[in-house]
Scaffold this motif. Structure first.
Motif, PDB file in Angstrom:
ATOM      1  N   THR A 147     -48.132 -81.011  62.362  1.00 54.37           N
ATOM      2  CA  THR A 147     -49.169 -81.182  63.406  1.00 54.37           C
ATOM      3  C   THR A 147     -50.171 -81.988  63.066  1.00 54.37           C
ATOM      4  N   LEU A 148     -50.633 -82.996  63.578  1.00 61.35           N
ATOM      5  CA  LEU A 148     -51.520 -83.887  63.054  1.00 61.35           C
ATOM      6  C   LEU A 148     -53.124 -83.629  63.722  1.00 61.35           C
ATOM      7  N   TRP A 149     -53.004 -83.211  64.952  1.00 59.79           N
ATOM      8  CA  TRP A 149     -54.204 -82.910  65.759  1.00 59.79           C
ATOM      9  C   TRP A 149     -53.942 -81.823  66.650  1.00 59.79           C
ATOM     10  N   LEU A 322     -55.907 -76.927  74.933  1.00 54.23           N
ATOM     11  CA  LEU A 322     -56.001 -78.358  74.877  1.00 54.23           C
ATOM     12  C   LEU A 322     -54.614 -78.863  74.320  1.00 54.23           C
ATOM     13  N   PRO A 323     -54.629 -80.335  74.396  1.00 59.35           N
ATOM     14  CA  PRO A 323     -53.386 -81.239  73.818  1.00 59.35           C
ATOM     15  C   PRO A 323     -53.312 -80.975  72.409  1.00 59.35           C
ATOM     16  N   SER A 324     -51.970 -81.191  71.824  1.00 61.81           N
ATOM     17  CA  SER A 324     -51.754 -81.175  70.553  1.00 61.81           C
ATOM     18  C   SER A 324     -50.831 -82.537  70.141  1.00 61.81           C
ATOM     19  N   PHE A 349     -43.291 -89.048  67.146  1.00 61.70           N
ATOM     20  CA  PHE A 349     -44.399 -88.394  67.766  1.00 61.70           C
ATOM     21  C   PHE A 349     -44.332 -87.426  68.882  1.00 61.70           C
ATOM     22  N   THR A 350     -45.017 -86.377  68.871  1.00 60.32           N
ATOM     23  CA  THR A 350     -44.763 -85.512  69.882  1.00 60.32           C
ATOM     24  C   THR A 350     -46.373 -85.105  70.537  1.00 60.32           C
ATOM     25  N   LEU A 351     -46.770 -85.443  71.918  1.00 58.07           N
ATOM     26  CA  LEU A 351     -47.804 -85.247  72.505  1.00 58.07           C
ATOM     27  C   LEU A 351     -47.577 -84.241  73.254  1.00 58.07           C
ATOM     28  N   THR A 352     -48.436 -82.957  73.053  1.00 54.68           N
ATOM     29  CA  THR A 352     -48.155 -81.674  74.021  1.00 54.68           C
ATOM     30  C   THR A 352     -49.420 -81.426  74.932  1.00 54.68           C
ATOM     31  N   VAL A 353     -49.170 -81.883  76.144  1.00 52.05           N
ATOM     32  CA  VAL A 353     -50.335 -81.783  77.095  1.00 52.05           C
ATOM     33  C   VAL A 353     -50.053 -80.462  78.028  1.00 52.05           C
ATOM     34  N   PRO A 354     -50.745 -79.459  77.604  1.00 56.99           N
ATOM     35  CA  PRO A 354     -50.247 -78.052  78.769  1.00 56.99           C
ATOM     36  C   PRO A 354     -51.032 -78.333  80.229  1.00 56.99           C
TER      37      PRO A 354
END
Length: 371
Positions: A147-149, A322-324, A349-354
């Motif tokens: 996990t980067l951020w 928040l997103p990750s 890369f995976t961007l997770t936006v709930p």
């Protein structure tokens, strides 16, 4: 009634009864399929009995042979109690558990590495009648993800775990103070009861002399029978007080032994107080006492650590919605008979936006509270 009709009726009644019984047994099984109510009492008015034998009570600890004749001072008793009392041991284990929880929270900063291997054997028969040869395949796959951020979610969880460790540490300090206080209280109570026992023994000795003198005077005609009866009553009262005080001393010895995690039957020899020492001087200023309590009282420090836990949990809850952003990479190698082996790899890369989690991380507030 003809015999055939009677036989048919009997068979019908038997079948209906058998069906009803079967239905009742099935209903009972559905009501309690695992038979958990077998260990219950038949009614609320009946006492419950354990179906199995309970484990035995552990035997109390005893002093080693080298320490049984030792004369214990208060510092020695306190040190022994802190090392053997279950309260301090449980508090220390709780601190170790919270330290492990901190390590688990900090592990979120590390990448995760997963190895998956699939083995399969496949064989099919065609519609025209011949059999396709069986194919064996293996596909090991190694995946690395990190996990980067995450907008401070990991940091908030680490802070909460660290604050929980502080709470456990101050809880251990409270347990140490409580055990030390219990030892000191039992020690001084035993000393006081032993002093009362010596006084009662002297009282019995004095009343015995008074009774002997009253008997001599009564035989010489210089004392009345009433004076003799009074001396006997005083002697009986002193002996009764002495017997009760001996039981009190034995009870105090058992209480002191229990604070040391020893059996109540353990007999301890304790050192007497050194009289003549001046008590420590206390500051009278309330502000000074408050500052000393904030710096040394573990209960107040634990409350401050609880505030830190709450603040970290608030930040964790705010960041959980928040997103990750994460990165992952995988490498696989496929083996299959009849084909050349081949490898596969991916990097992404995976961007997770709930967007909506069913109010799992956030519940909206409708309206406002009155001031």
């Amino acid at each position: 009634m003809p015999p055939k009709v009677f036989s048919l009726a009997v068979c019908t009644v038997f079948c209906v009864a058998q069906g009803a019984l079967a239905q009742a047994s099935v209903g009972a099984w559905l009501a309690d399929p695992l038979d958990t109510e077998s260990g219950m009492s038949a009614s609320p008015a009946q006492a419950w009995t354990a179906p199995r034998r309970l484990p035995g009570v552990p035997k109390p600890q005893t002093l080693p042979a080298a320490e049984q004749g030792q004369v214990w001072t208060l510092p020695q008793l306190t040190a022994y109690a802190l090392a053997h009392n279950p309260q301090t041991a449980a508090a220390w284990d709780g601190l170790r558990a919270q330290a492990a929880g901190l390590g688990i929270a900090e592990s979120a900063w590390l990448p995760s590495l997963t190895l998956n291997t699939g083995f399969s054997r496949r064989q099919a028969v065609s519609t025209i009648g011949f059999t396709v040869p069986a194919r064996n395949s293996a596909n090991p796959n190694l995946t690395l993800s990190y996990t980067l951020w995450d907008f401070g979610l990991r940091a908030a969880k680490v802070d909460a775990a660290r604050a929980q460790e502080w709470v456990a540490g101050f809880t251990q300090n409270q347990s140490i103070q409580a055990v030390a206080f219990s030892v000191a209280q039992a020690y001084y109570q035993l000393l006081g009861n032993q002093s009362l026992l010596l006084a009662d023994e002297k009282t019995v000795a004095e009343n015995r002399k008074n009774l002997e003198a009253a008997e001599v005077l009564h035989r010489a005609g210089q004392a009345t029978i009433g004076a003799l009866y009074q001396a006997r009553a005083a002697m009986a009262q002193a002996q009764s007080t002495l017997a009760a005080q001996r039981q009190t001393v034995r009870s105090s010895e058992g209480l002191l032994a229990s604070t040391l995690n020893l059996g109540p039957q353990t007999s301890l020899r304790i050192a007497s107080l050194k009289l003549g020492q001046k008590p420590p001087q206390l500051h009278s200023a309330a502000e000074t006492l408050m500052q000393a309590a904030l710096a040394a009282n573990p209960a107040l420090q634990q409350a401050r650590a609880q505030v830190a836990v709450a603040q970290a949990n608030v930040r964790s809850a705010e960041a959980s919605g928040l997103p990750s952003l994460g990165v992952s990479s995988s490498y696989g190698y496929a083996f299959q008979n009849g084909y050349l082996p081949g490898d596969t790899w991916t990097v992404g890369f995976t961007l997770t936006v709930p967007l909506f989690t069913g109010f799992n991380t956030h519940y909206p507030k409708f309206g406002s509270y009155p001031c």
